[in-house]
Design a protein around this motif. Structure first.
Motif, PDB file in Angstrom:
ATOM      1  N   ILE A   1      20.763 154.242  35.792  1.00 39.06           N
ATOM      2  CA  ILE A   1      20.478 154.366  37.221  1.00 39.06           C
ATOM      3  C   ILE A   1      19.187 153.641  37.587  1.00 39.06           C
ATOM      4  N   SER A   2      19.096 153.241  38.851  1.00 39.62           N
ATOM      5  CA  SER A   2      17.893 152.608  39.382  1.00 39.62           C
ATOM      6  C   SER A   2      17.375 153.433  40.545  1.00 39.62           C
ATOM      7  N   LEU A   3      16.079 153.765  40.486  1.00 41.69           N
ATOM      8  CA  LEU A   3      15.391 154.484  41.556  1.00 41.69           C
ATOM      9  C   LEU A   3      14.382 153.536  42.177  1.00 41.69           C
ATOM     10  N   LYS A   4      14.505 153.276  43.476  1.00 41.76           N
ATOM     11  CA  LYS A   4      13.607 152.350  44.176  1.00 41.76           C
ATOM     12  C   LYS A   4      12.571 153.146  44.963  1.00 41.76           C
ATOM     13  N   ASN A   5      11.306 152.739  44.828  1.00 40.70           N
ATOM     14  CA  ASN A   5      10.220 153.334  45.598  1.00 40.70           C
ATOM     15  C   ASN A   5      10.148 152.586  46.931  1.00 40.70           C
ATOM     16  N   LEU A   6      10.550 153.245  48.010  1.00 40.31           N
ATOM     17  CA  LEU A   6      10.595 152.621  49.328  1.00 40.31           C
ATOM     18  C   LEU A   6       9.276 152.733  50.087  1.00 40.31           C
ATOM     19  N   GLY A   7       8.313 153.435  49.507  1.00 39.83           N
ATOM     20  CA  GLY A   7       7.060 153.692  50.214  1.00 39.83           C
ATOM     21  C   GLY A   7       5.965 152.691  49.930  1.00 39.83           C
ATOM     22  N   PHE A   8       4.752 153.104  50.259  1.00 36.77           N
ATOM     23  CA  PHE A   8       3.572 152.253  50.164  1.00 36.77           C
ATOM     24  C   PHE A   8       2.580 152.758  49.113  1.00 36.77           C
ATOM     25  N   GLN A   9       2.929 153.857  48.431  1.00 36.91           N
ATOM     26  CA  GLN A   9       2.093 154.460  47.398  1.00 36.91           C
ATOM     27  C   GLN A   9       2.915 154.594  46.112  1.00 36.91           C
ATOM     28  N   THR A  10       2.245 154.651  44.970  1.00 42.83           N
ATOM     29  CA  THR A  10       2.921 154.873  43.695  1.00 42.83           C
ATOM     30  C   THR A  10       3.487 156.287  43.641  1.00 42.83           C
TER      31      THR A  10
ATOM     32  N   VAL B   1       7.372 160.487  37.657  1.00 43.90           N
ATOM     33  CA  VAL B   1       8.744 160.716  38.116  1.00 43.90           C
ATOM     34  C   VAL B   1       9.527 161.388  37.003  1.00 43.90           C
ATOM     35  N   THR B   2      10.223 162.468  37.356  1.00 47.58           N
ATOM     36  CA  THR B   2      10.985 163.242  36.388  1.00 47.58           C
ATOM     37  C   THR B   2      12.366 163.557  36.948  1.00 47.58           C
ATOM     38  N   LEU B   3      13.412 163.238  36.191  1.00 43.94           N
ATOM     39  CA  LEU B   3      14.768 163.632  36.559  1.00 43.94           C
ATOM     40  C   LEU B   3      14.967 165.078  36.132  1.00 43.94           C
ATOM     41  N   THR B   4      15.434 165.916  37.054  1.00 40.82           N
ATOM     42  CA  THR B   4      15.617 167.333  36.734  1.00 40.82           C
ATOM     43  C   THR B   4      17.082 167.759  36.770  1.00 40.82           C
TER      44      THR B   4
ATOM     45  N   VAL C   1      10.600 159.489  33.791  1.00 42.30           N
ATOM     46  CA  VAL C   1      10.894 158.091  34.110  1.00 42.30           C
ATOM     47  C   VAL C   1       9.581 157.317  34.226  1.00 42.30           C
ATOM     48  N   GLY C   2       8.456 158.032  34.165  1.00 42.14           N
ATOM     49  CA  GLY C   2       7.147 157.397  34.304  1.00 42.14           C
ATOM     50  C   GLY C   2       6.763 157.296  35.767  1.00 42.14           C
ATOM     51  N   SER C   3       5.835 156.434  36.070  1.00 46.90           N
ATOM     52  CA  SER C   3       5.411 156.214  37.453  1.00 46.90           C
ATOM     53  C   SER C   3       6.097 154.969  37.995  1.00 46.90           C
ATOM     54  N   ILE C   4       6.449 155.001  39.289  1.00 48.40           N
ATOM     55  CA  ILE C   4       7.112 153.866  39.924  1.00 48.40           C
ATOM     56  C   ILE C   4       6.216 153.377  41.051  1.00 48.40           C
ATOM     57  N   ALA C   5       5.715 152.151  40.909  1.00 47.66           N
ATOM     58  CA  ALA C   5       4.811 151.564  41.893  1.00 47.66           C
ATOM     59  C   ALA C   5       5.533 151.314  43.215  1.00 47.66           C
ATOM     60  N   ALA C   6       4.771 151.238  44.292  1.00 48.74           N
ATOM     61  CA  ALA C   6       5.326 150.955  45.619  1.00 48.74           C
ATOM     62  C   ALA C   6       6.147 149.672  45.572  1.00 48.74           C
ATOM     63  N   GLY C   7       7.357 149.725  46.101  1.00 49.81           N
ATOM     64  CA  GLY C   7       8.230 148.563  46.143  1.00 49.81           C
ATOM     65  C   GLY C   7       8.943 148.251  44.838  1.00 49.81           C
ATOM     66  N   SER C   8       8.663 149.007  43.796  1.00 47.61           N
ATOM     67  CA  SER C   8       9.256 148.743  42.485  1.00 47.61           C
ATOM     68  C   SER C   8      10.436 149.671  42.213  1.00 47.61           C
ATOM     69  N   THR C   9      11.126 149.377  41.114  1.00 48.78           N
ATOM     70  CA  THR C   9      12.293 150.149  40.707  1.00 48.78           C
ATOM     71  C   THR C   9      12.075 150.687  39.298  1.00 48.78           C
ATOM     72  N   GLY C  10      12.452 151.940  39.096  1.00 49.70           N
ATOM     73  CA  GLY C  10      12.434 152.560  37.774  1.00 49.70           C
ATOM     74  C   GLY C  10      13.869 152.808  37.333  1.00 49.70           C
ATOM     75  N   THR C  11      14.113 152.779  36.038  1.00 48.31           N
ATOM     76  CA  THR C  11      15.463 153.002  35.531  1.00 48.31           C
ATOM     77  C   THR C  11      15.480 154.116  34.498  1.00 48.31           C
TER      78      THR C  11
END
Length: 181
Positions: free
Chosen positions: A100-109, A113-116, A133-143
């Motif tokens: 899966i891909s989680l996109k950070n749509l905001g302006f802050q990190t 991030v934890t899947l529950t 999942v770790g931290s996801i920076a603004a505008g970035s994607t975590g998998t």
């Protein structure tokens, strides 16, 4: 009712009753530049500085000679927003794997991030949760990769993949329609 912290200035549409052309929208008690639209709508200019940090604001309307409205609405300034944007599924001999891909749509990190929770066609993942999942920076994607039993459905069927979780300062959930391989 909400915006992400760090977002640019925006126009807030306030709906109600008995507004006058002198009515003013207040943000935590401070007047905003307000435009009268009708007796049921006002527009207010919200500066970026008002939503620079996560928290809440209290919205009221005041009309000279009539006082401040009794109704207070809460506006939420979120740390950020995570969205489930895609999933790639593969089928093994004993299970399905969903990346899966989680996109950070905001302006802050989005920190920590934890899947529950995760389900495929309402069948729980066999992956041990919670999963970092770790931290996801603004505008970035975590998998993340999740495993599900073959009892989740037959190849070729369209099912729902749903995930939810938390990050320091917020939570997220989302679902996608996927075709089982």
């Amino acid at each position: 009712a909400s915006k992400n912290a760090g977002a640019p200035a925006f126009t807030l549409l306030v709906k109600g009753t008995s507004f006058a052309n002198t009515s003013v929208v207040n943000w935590n008690g401070s007047a905003l530049t307000t435009t009268y639209v009708s007796a049921t709508q006002l527009k207010a200019a919200v500066p970026a500085a008002n939503i620079a940090s996560p928290g809440t604001a209290h919205i009221t309307v005041s009309t000279p000679g009539a006082g401040t409205s009794a109704a207070t609405k809460t506006f939420t300034i979120l740390l950020t927003t995570l969205k489930l944007t895609s999933a790639t599924l593969t089928k093994g001999s004993t299970s399905y794997t969903a990346t899966i891909s989680l996109k950070n749509l905001g302006f802050q990190t989005a920190p920590n991030v934890t899947l529950t929770k995760a389900t495929l066609n309402a069948v729980k993942t066999t992956t041990t949760l919670p999963m970092s999942v770790g931290s996801i920076a603004a505008g970035s994607t975590g998998t993340a990769s999740l495993t599900f039993p073959l009892s989740s459905g037959t190849s070729g069927s369209v099912v729902t993949l749903a995930v939810s979780g938390t990050f320091t300062g917020g939570k997220f959930s989302g679902s996608l329609k996927v075709t089982l391989p």
